[in-house]
Design an enzyme around this catalytic site. Sequence first.
Site, mmCIF file in Angstrom:
data_model
loop_
_atom_site.group_PDB
_atom_site.id
_atom_site.type_symbol
_atom_site.label_atom_id
_atom_site.label_comp_id
_atom_site.label_asym_id
_atom_site.label_seq_id
_atom_site.Cartn_x
_atom_site.Cartn_y
_atom_site.Cartn_z
ATOM 1 N N LYS A 52 12.941 -35.677 57.035
ATOM 2 C CA LYS A 52 12.365 -36.287 58.238
ATOM 3 C C LYS A 52 13.479 -36.636 59.224
ATOM 4 O O LYS A 52 13.347 -36.399 60.428
ATOM 5 C CB LYS A 52 11.556 -37.540 57.854
ATOM 6 C CG LYS A 52 10.217 -37.177 57.207
ATOM 7 C CD LYS A 52 9.547 -38.366 56.528
ATOM 8 C CE LYS A 52 8.348 -37.883 55.714
ATOM 9 N NZ LYS A 52 7.785 -38.906 54.839
ATOM 10 N N GLN A 96 8.107 -44.852 52.766
ATOM 11 C CA GLN A 96 8.011 -43.741 51.820
ATOM 12 C C GLN A 96 7.297 -44.211 50.546
ATOM 13 O O GLN A 96 7.731 -45.162 49.904
ATOM 14 C CB GLN A 96 9.416 -43.199 51.506
ATOM 15 C CG GLN A 96 9.432 -41.970 50.637
ATOM 16 C CD GLN A 96 8.745 -40.767 51.288
ATOM 17 O OE1 GLN A 96 8.909 -40.487 52.466
ATOM 18 N NE2 GLN A 96 7.939 -40.055 50.504
ATOM 19 N N ASP A 119 2.314 -42.725 60.269
ATOM 20 C CA ASP A 119 1.756 -42.007 59.114
ATOM 21 C C ASP A 119 0.222 -42.071 59.137
ATOM 22 O O ASP A 119 -0.441 -41.359 58.389
ATOM 23 C CB ASP A 119 2.257 -42.634 57.797
ATOM 24 C CG ASP A 119 3.317 -41.774 57.117
ATOM 25 O OD1 ASP A 119 3.405 -40.580 57.456
ATOM 26 O OD2 ASP A 119 4.039 -42.300 56.255
#
Length: 293
Positions: A52, A96, A119
């Site tokens: 990322k 994460q 997200d």
Amino acid sequence: MKLIDGKQISAAIKEEIAGEVQKMKDQGEKVPHLAAILVGEDPASETYVNNKAKACKKVGFDSSTYRFPTDVTEEELLEAVDFINNDHEIDGLIVQLPLPDHIDNQKVIQHIAPEKDVDGFHPVNVGRMTIGLPSYVSATPHGIMELLMRSRIDTRGKNCVVLGRSNIVGKPMSLLMARNEEPGNATVTVCHSKTQNLAEITSKADILIVAIGRPEFVTADMVKEGAVVIDVGIHRVPSDKTKSGFRLIGDVRFDEVSEKASHITPVPGGVGPMTIVSLLMNTLKAAKREIYG
Ligand code: NAP
């Protein structure tokens, strides 16, 4: 059969984003900034976060990673989320997953400010998507909608079958395909492990989206002639034909299903490459305050 080339489409989108960032720079604006929280040293999570960061660099975004040891307390993590929520330099935040067992994943996600939740996992974003308000849509379903749009797949009035009902793929996918917008406006059936006569249902699909997590589960007899097939699955299987000793396959038997499909996503190179690009698209929207103003 036409291949839906996620690699090519994602590369084109990255170029578009890089162009947008250049414009922002030329106008003296701040570039988008994505922050990631990473707990522990799980190699797969490390790889995801590093990828990322690399993708951010490639399009000209700033990025930062906040690393914590596995024994970080929930309170410390919530404080870090608060800190990032209040940092005006940072536009988007991802945590994460999975987090260690002593930390409540949902509690941490729900602590992220919805306007920074790129997200799209916060219940506010999930709820807004469900009722058709502007929202961050999670990366995989967002990427699939982008693939359908850019491949000019007509979804309006089509019979769409979504195989799988997970919160991160199947469920949002079915909502997006049924929404009153295009791509969307499909007549959607959702199948799961309790579904009876699965092959009968899938073989009526004009568009079949497979997110079941079972290697090569969907075979040609389950697919209608001319269907559009989107394969979300990724599985690493041993192979004596590759240097690495393994290869990637999907939830669909590509060799036989591609003979029947009008369009199909390959694995690798289909849905996979769209995931990080979707995150970049959401971060750009966050920087431009497109969702929450
Ligand atoms: P998941 O959480 O395991 O969900 C699988 C879904 O399939 C569940 O709804 C399950 O039903 C259903 N299912 C399982 N076995 C079935 C069967 N025999 N018949 C009918 N339905 C069945 O998986 P996921 O997170 O959605 O991921 C699916 C696949 O996509 C995995 O291979 C994953 O690695 C891959 N993936 C790829 C990407 C990408 O970027 N390309 C991103 C995310 C996931 P129940 O609800 O009844 O259990």
